[in-house]
Design a protein around this motif. Structure first.
Motif, PDB file in Angstrom:
ATOM      1  N   PRO A  55      -6.364  -7.177 -14.976  1.00 36.51           N
ATOM      2  CA  PRO A  55      -6.948  -5.880 -15.356  1.00 36.51           C
ATOM      3  C   PRO A  55      -7.928  -5.330 -14.326  1.00 36.51           C
ATOM      4  CG  PRO A  55      -6.870  -7.333 -17.251  1.00 36.51           C
ATOM      5  CD  PRO A  55      -6.461  -8.156 -16.084  1.00 36.51           C
ATOM      6  N   ASP A  56      -8.761  -6.193 -13.738  1.00 31.33           N
ATOM      7  CA  ASP A  56      -9.731  -5.683 -12.770  1.00 31.33           C
ATOM      8  C   ASP A  56      -9.045  -5.176 -11.503  1.00 31.33           C
ATOM      9  OD1 ASP A  56      -9.075  -8.456 -12.240  1.00 31.33           O
ATOM     10  OD2 ASP A  56     -10.637  -8.431 -10.707  1.00 31.33           O
ATOM     11  N   VAL A  95       1.826   0.469  -8.564  1.00 31.68           N
ATOM     12  CA  VAL A  95       0.531   0.507  -9.245  1.00 31.68           C
ATOM     13  C   VAL A  95      -0.508  -0.217  -8.394  1.00 31.68           C
ATOM     14  CG1 VAL A  95      -0.740  -0.220 -11.291  1.00 31.68           C
ATOM     15  CG2 VAL A  95       1.563   0.701 -11.532  1.00 31.68           C
ATOM     16  N   LEU A  96      -0.185  -1.433  -7.936  1.00 32.50           N
ATOM     17  CA  LEU A  96      -1.046  -2.179  -7.032  1.00 32.50           C
ATOM     18  C   LEU A  96      -0.569  -1.982  -5.602  1.00 32.50           C
ATOM     19  CD1 LEU A  96      -1.811  -5.637  -8.719  1.00 32.50           C
ATOM     20  CD2 LEU A  96      -3.056  -3.478  -8.882  1.00 32.50           C
ATOM     21  N   LYS A  97      -1.510  -1.867  -4.709  1.00 33.44           N
ATOM     22  CA  LYS A  97      -1.170  -1.689  -3.294  1.00 33.44           C
ATOM     23  C   LYS A  97      -1.158  -3.007  -2.525  1.00 33.44           C
ATOM     24  CE  LYS A  97      -1.400   2.589  -4.467  1.00 33.44           C
ATOM     25  NZ  LYS A  97      -0.173   3.240  -4.967  1.00 33.44           N
ATOM     26  N   CYS A  98      -1.580  -4.083  -3.149  1.00 33.85           N
ATOM     27  CA  CYS A  98      -1.611  -5.403  -2.511  1.00 33.85           C
ATOM     28  C   CYS A  98      -0.861  -6.404  -3.376  1.00 33.85           C
ATOM     29  CB  CYS A  98      -3.042  -5.886  -2.306  1.00 33.85           C
ATOM     30  SG  CYS A  98      -4.051  -4.783  -1.294  1.00 33.85           S
ATOM     31  N   ARG A  99      -0.226  -7.375  -2.740  1.00 35.28           N
ATOM     32  CA  ARG A  99       0.565  -8.369  -3.450  1.00 35.28           C
ATOM     33  C   ARG A  99      -0.324  -9.396  -4.138  1.00 35.28           C
ATOM     34  NH1 ARG A  99       3.647 -13.596  -1.000  1.00 35.28           N
ATOM     35  NH2 ARG A  99       4.796 -14.202  -2.881  1.00 35.28           N
ATOM     36  N   PRO A 100      -0.158  -9.620  -5.438  1.00 31.72           N
ATOM     37  CA  PRO A 100      -0.860 -10.726  -6.095  1.00 31.72           C
ATOM     38  C   PRO A 100      -0.298 -12.053  -5.611  1.00 31.72           C
ATOM     39  CG  PRO A 100      -0.098  -9.086  -7.690  1.00 31.72           C
ATOM     40  CD  PRO A 100       0.576  -8.785  -6.394  1.00 31.72           C
ATOM     41  N   PRO A 101      -1.128 -13.064  -5.406  1.00 28.32           N
ATOM     42  CA  PRO A 101      -0.643 -14.360  -4.926  1.00 28.32           C
ATOM     43  C   PRO A 101       0.454 -14.924  -5.833  1.00 28.32           C
ATOM     44  CG  PRO A 101      -3.030 -14.278  -4.851  1.00 28.32           C
ATOM     45  CD  PRO A 101      -2.593 -13.038  -5.567  1.00 28.32           C
TER      46      PRO A 101
END
Length: 316
Positions: free
Chosen positions: A228-229, A215-221
């Protein structure tokens, strides 16, 4: 006796012929020299000139006069030569029309070759409408690799766009890249990725035959939950991936992926065991392989869900 003035004049004349432009008298004080030259000159007697010291080259700096011979009223430069006063010459002014250049401490000097290259310009913001109009996955990927659409662009190492067969019947959708994925730029490459490969094989799906993304293409810290944003910013990429791959079934691994795609907050435990729809494509939710590493008993449930996806394909 020869007149000292004649001797002095002859000496000065010989030094001038040798090319010397400066002369230091180490036997006469300035006042004595002034008194000597102020008298009425006598006829020049060149033959009586003092012998020239050939042991000292003409271009060698003359010795400084003795300190006791330098008057306190002598010019500053002359007194400095005797060590009584330090004279600091002012730096020459810049050439007319050439402004002075002020360089920050530690910064490279302008015009030198060791100056660092100019920073790369940030990637341009691409709207969701523009992303939805891109005709091939390669173009979508190119845009995503420099995506500035959310704050994760400031913390990621690599964008993990997705990989696999672009005409795959099965699309695997996870939550977001982890540490290993962020380092390598590939989805599902850590321990959870190895377990995913085994689970797919057990149901007759080879990793080479499916398309895998998140869903996300970048890792959350710190692997925190996506915000949501961030989901809103990344959703145009996922939607276009689904539209271009055109899978016959979607496998949503993990609560976040399933809830995001289905637009619900129902727990994964209640979502799994059924076939849902995402934009008309059958969607089978199941537990994330990382959760199975913590709860090995869930592996059996994932295998059952994969069998359900197999039945969907066979029925189609």
């Amino acid at each position: 006796m020869n007149d000292p003035r004649d001797l002095l004049r002859a000496y000065l004349r010989q030094r001038q012929e040798l090319g010397e432009e400066e002369l230091v008298l180490d036997r006469l004080s300035p006042s004595e020299l002034h008194a000597l030259l102020s008298n009425t000159p006598a006829p020049l007697a060149a033959a009586a000139a003092p012998a020239i010291d050939r042991s000292r080259p003409a271009d060698r700096a003359p010795a400084a006069p003795p300190m006791d011979r330098v008057s306190e009223h002598a010019p500053a430069v002359e007194r400095a030569s005797a060590g009584l006063e330090r004279v600091d010459a002012a730096p020459p002014p810049p050439f007319p029309g050439e402004p002075e250049t002020h360089v920050r401490a530690g910064a490279p000097v302008p015009g030198t070759t060791d100056a660092p290259p100019s920073p790369r310009a940030p990637a341009a913001y691409v709207s969701a409408e523009e992303i939805s109009s891109l005709p091939v996955l390669a173009q979508v990927r190119e845009i995503a690799l420099g995506c500035p659409r959310c704050g994760l662009a400031n913390t990621r190492k690599h964008v993990v766009f997705g990989e696999g067969r672009e005409t795959a019947d099965v699309m695997v959708v996870g939550e977001a890249p982890g540490q290993e994925e962020d380092r390598s730029g590939r989805p599902f490459v850590g321990r959870a990725g190895k377990l995913l490969d085994l689970l797919l094989l057990s149901s007759g799906f080879s990793r080479d035959d499916v398309y895998i993304c998140n869903v996300l293409k970048c890792r959350p810290p710190q692997n925190r939950n996506p915000q949501p944003d961030e989901v809103d910013a990344c959703s145009p990429y996922l939607l276009r991936q689904v539209e271009l791959v055109q899978p016959r079934v979607i496998l949503a691994f993990g609560a976040f992926a399933a809830q995001t795609l289905l637009g619900t907050d129902i727990t994964i435990g209640k979502l799994r065991g059924k076939t849902h729809k995402y934009r008309g494509v059958p969607l089978v939710p199941t537990y994330h392989p990382a959760a199975c590493l913590r709860h090995p008993a869930w592996v059996r449930s994932v295998w059952e869900d994969l069998q359900r996806a197999r039945d969907v394909l066979d029925a189609a």
